[in-house]
Design a protein around this motif. Sequence first.
Motif, PDB file in Angstrom:
ATOM      1  N   ALA A 248      46.865  45.008  29.531  1.00 19.88           N
ATOM      2  CA  ALA A 248      47.104  43.738  30.220  1.00 19.88           C
ATOM      3  C   ALA A 248      47.079  43.912  31.732  1.00 19.88           C
ATOM      4  O   ALA A 248      46.652  43.024  32.471  1.00 19.88           O
ATOM      5  N   ASP A 249      47.543  45.076  32.219  1.00 22.66           N
ATOM      6  CA  ASP A 249      47.507  45.335  33.648  1.00 22.66           C
ATOM      7  C   ASP A 249      46.081  45.525  34.135  1.00 22.66           C
ATOM      8  O   ASP A 249      45.743  45.138  35.255  1.00 22.66           O
ATOM      9  N   ARG A 250      45.238  46.146  33.301  1.00 24.43           N
ATOM     10  CA  ARG A 250      43.843  46.283  33.697  1.00 24.43           C
ATOM     11  C   ARG A 250      43.187  44.911  33.787  1.00 24.43           C
ATOM     12  O   ARG A 250      42.433  44.629  34.714  1.00 24.43           O
ATOM     13  N   PHE A 261      44.268  47.916  45.528  1.00 31.06           N
ATOM     14  CA  PHE A 261      42.835  48.143  45.356  1.00 31.06           C
ATOM     15  C   PHE A 261      42.539  48.294  43.868  1.00 31.06           C
ATOM     16  O   PHE A 261      43.361  48.827  43.117  1.00 31.06           O
ATOM     17  N   SER A 262      41.356  47.832  43.463  1.00 30.07           N
ATOM     18  CA  SER A 262      40.968  47.942  42.061  1.00 30.07           C
ATOM     19  C   SER A 262      39.517  48.388  41.959  1.00 30.07           C
ATOM     20  O   SER A 262      38.633  47.800  42.599  1.00 30.07           O
ATOM     21  N   TRP A 263      39.261  49.438  41.181  1.00 26.84           N
ATOM     22  CA  TRP A 263      37.907  49.949  40.932  1.00 26.84           C
ATOM     23  C   TRP A 263      37.401  49.210  39.694  1.00 26.84           C
ATOM     24  O   TRP A 263      37.767  49.522  38.582  1.00 26.84           O
ATOM     25  N   ASN A 264      36.572  48.177  39.930  1.00 29.08           N
ATOM     26  CA  ASN A 264      36.198  47.300  38.814  1.00 29.08           C
ATOM     27  C   ASN A 264      34.780  46.774  39.020  1.00 29.08           C
ATOM     28  O   ASN A 264      34.203  46.888  40.097  1.00 29.08           O
ATOM     29  N   GLY A 265      34.239  46.172  37.954  1.00 30.82           N
ATOM     30  CA  GLY A 265      32.844  45.764  37.955  1.00 30.82           C
ATOM     31  C   GLY A 265      32.618  44.308  38.276  1.00 30.82           C
ATOM     32  O   GLY A 265      33.553  43.495  38.332  1.00 30.82           O
ATOM     33  N   ASN A 266      31.351  43.973  38.479  1.00 27.66           N
ATOM     34  CA  ASN A 266      30.974  42.600  38.819  1.00 27.66           C
ATOM     35  C   ASN A 266      31.351  41.607  37.726  1.00 27.66           C
ATOM     36  O   ASN A 266      31.553  40.428  37.995  1.00 27.66           O
ATOM     37  N   ALA A 268      34.092  41.297  36.324  1.00 33.30           N
ATOM     38  CA  ALA A 268      35.473  40.823  36.541  1.00 33.30           C
ATOM     39  C   ALA A 268      35.633  40.126  37.880  1.00 33.30           C
ATOM     40  O   ALA A 268      36.731  39.651  38.206  1.00 33.30           O
ATOM     41  N   ALA A 269      34.551  40.037  38.659  1.00 29.74           N
ATOM     42  CA  ALA A 269      34.670  39.578  40.041  1.00 29.74           C
ATOM     43  C   ALA A 269      35.061  38.116  40.166  1.00 29.74           C
ATOM     44  O   ALA A 269      35.850  37.748  41.048  1.00 29.74           O
ATOM     45  N   LEU A 270      34.518  37.267  39.303  1.00 30.66           N
ATOM     46  CA  LEU A 270      34.816  35.837  39.439  1.00 30.66           C
ATOM     47  C   LEU A 270      36.293  35.542  39.207  1.00 30.66           C
ATOM     48  O   LEU A 270      36.859  34.642  39.825  1.00 30.66           O
ATOM     49  N   GLY A 333      27.095  36.754  33.651  1.00 34.39           N
ATOM     50  CA  GLY A 333      27.655  37.250  34.894  1.00 34.39           C
ATOM     51  C   GLY A 333      27.127  38.566  35.411  1.00 34.39           C
ATOM     52  O   GLY A 333      27.599  39.063  36.430  1.00 34.39           O
ATOM     53  N   LEU A 334      26.132  39.165  34.734  1.00 33.08           N
ATOM     54  CA  LEU A 334      25.645  40.460  35.171  1.00 33.08           C
ATOM     55  C   LEU A 334      24.550  40.310  36.224  1.00 33.08           C
ATOM     56  O   LEU A 334      24.091  39.218  36.526  1.00 33.08           O
ATOM     57  N   ILE A 335      24.130  41.434  36.790  1.00 35.48           N
ATOM     58  CA  ILE A 335      23.235  41.425  37.939  1.00 35.48           C
ATOM     59  C   ILE A 335      21.790  41.245  37.472  1.00 35.48           C
ATOM     60  O   ILE A 335      21.291  42.048  36.682  1.00 35.48           O
TER      61      ILE A 335
END
Length: 417
Positions: A248-250, A261-266, A268-270, A333-335
Motif C-alpha cells: 500500500a505504501d508503494r 523522493f520516489s523511484w517510479n515509472g511513467n 504511476a505518473a498521472l 499510459g505507456l510511452i
Amino acid sequence: MTKLTLAAALLAATTWGGTALAQQTLTMWYHGAGNDVEQKLIGEVIADFNASQTDWKVELQSFPQAAYNDSVVAGALAGNLPDILDVDGPNMPNWAWAGYMQPLKIDETKIAEFLPGTKGIWNGELYSIGLWDAAVAMVTRQSTLDALGLRTPTLDQPWTKDEFMDALAKAKASGTCEYALDLGMAWTGEWYPYAFSPFLQSFGGDIVDRSTYKTAEGALNGDAAMAFGEWWQSLFTDGYAQATQDPADRDGGFNAGKYCFSWNGNWAALGSLAAFDDVVFLPAPDFGNGPKIGAASWQFGVSAKSQHPEGAAAFIEFALQDKYLAAFSNGIGLIPATPSAAALTENYAPGGKLAVFFDLSSKQGLVRPVTPGYVVQAKVFEKAVADIANGADVAATLDAATDEINADIEKNNGYGH
C-alpha cells in the motif's frame, strides 16, 4: 456439354474460387487478459487489419499476464504455438534461442524512428518490435527541491552521486517525510533488474559481461559492482529507504507524503500529478559511468512454428502505424514508440505532462542483458540485491551470484554466444 454438366462445373469453379479467396486464419497470443482497455485496443487493431485485406484473418487468444510466459513455454513443448507471439522484451533472446521464435521480416525503414528499447534484436537480427516502452524517473515535488536548497537536475546535467546522496541526507534531516526515498521494494520479480540494475550499470558494473555474455566474473563482483553493493546497502542501513515495504505504501506512499523522493515509472505518473500540482520527474543520477534506466517492454514477434510468417509479419507491420501507437499510449499510459506518435497523444506530445519520459527513454534507456541466460540472471540478481538490502555481506553475496550465473551459462553451453 449438357446443362447439368455445365451447372456442376460452374458450382465447382465457384466453390474452388471461394476457397482460394478465403482469408487464412492467423492465431495470436497476448498477455492482456483481464485488462479491458488493453483488450479493446488490441481488438481494434485486429479488426482493422482483418478488414483491410482479404488474405489474412487474425484471431486473438488472451492470457493473464502472470500466466502468460508459462503458457508459451507449455505451448512450445506441446508444439502448438500460435503464429503471432507477444513477448516481454528481455525474454525475447531466450525464446529465440530456444526455438520459439523466428526473425521478423518487416520493412525496417518503418521502425527507423522507433525508440531503441522497442526493438528486439538477437544475434544481429530483428525478432520483435514494440508499440510502446516504459521509463523510470526520480519523482519529487519542486517545493521539496526548493525547501531543501537542491539544484533541479536535467537530462544534460543529472545529479552526481554526491549530489543525490546530499539530497537524501537533507530530506532525512528535514523530518518532512518518514523516508527520504521510495524504491518500490514491495514489488518483486522483473522490477528488481529493470529498476535497480541500471544503478549497478551506472557504477560501471553489470549483471553479466556484455562483451562476451559468457561470464558474470568482474561485471557482477568486480570493484564497480562492490561499490554499487556497498552504496545500495547504505541506503537501508543509513535509514534513507526501507528494505521491507507494505504494498500500500508503494502504491500511495509518495502521494500521501510518506516519501520525499520516489523511484517510479511513467505508469504511476498521472496519479502523482493528480495529488500535487508541482510534481517533477527527474533523470536518473550519474554514479560515474553515465545515468541509466531500464528499457524494453512488451513486443510482437512471429512464432517459429508459424506456417504463415509473411501474414504474421504483415499484421505486425500494420500495427506499427502512429495512430495505434498513440491509441495505446492514451489508453494504458505507456510511452509511444515514435516521436510522431507521441505528438498525437494527450500526455507525451511536446509540452505534455509526461513528455519528459519520452526523452528519458530515448537518452537514458538501456536494455537488460541481451542473452538467453537473462531469464535466470534476472532471478539471481533479484535475490542478491534483496539479500544485500536486508544486511547480507556484499562481497560474499555478489560472488555467490556470479558463481550461480556462471554455472548456468556453462550448463547451457554458453547460450549460443
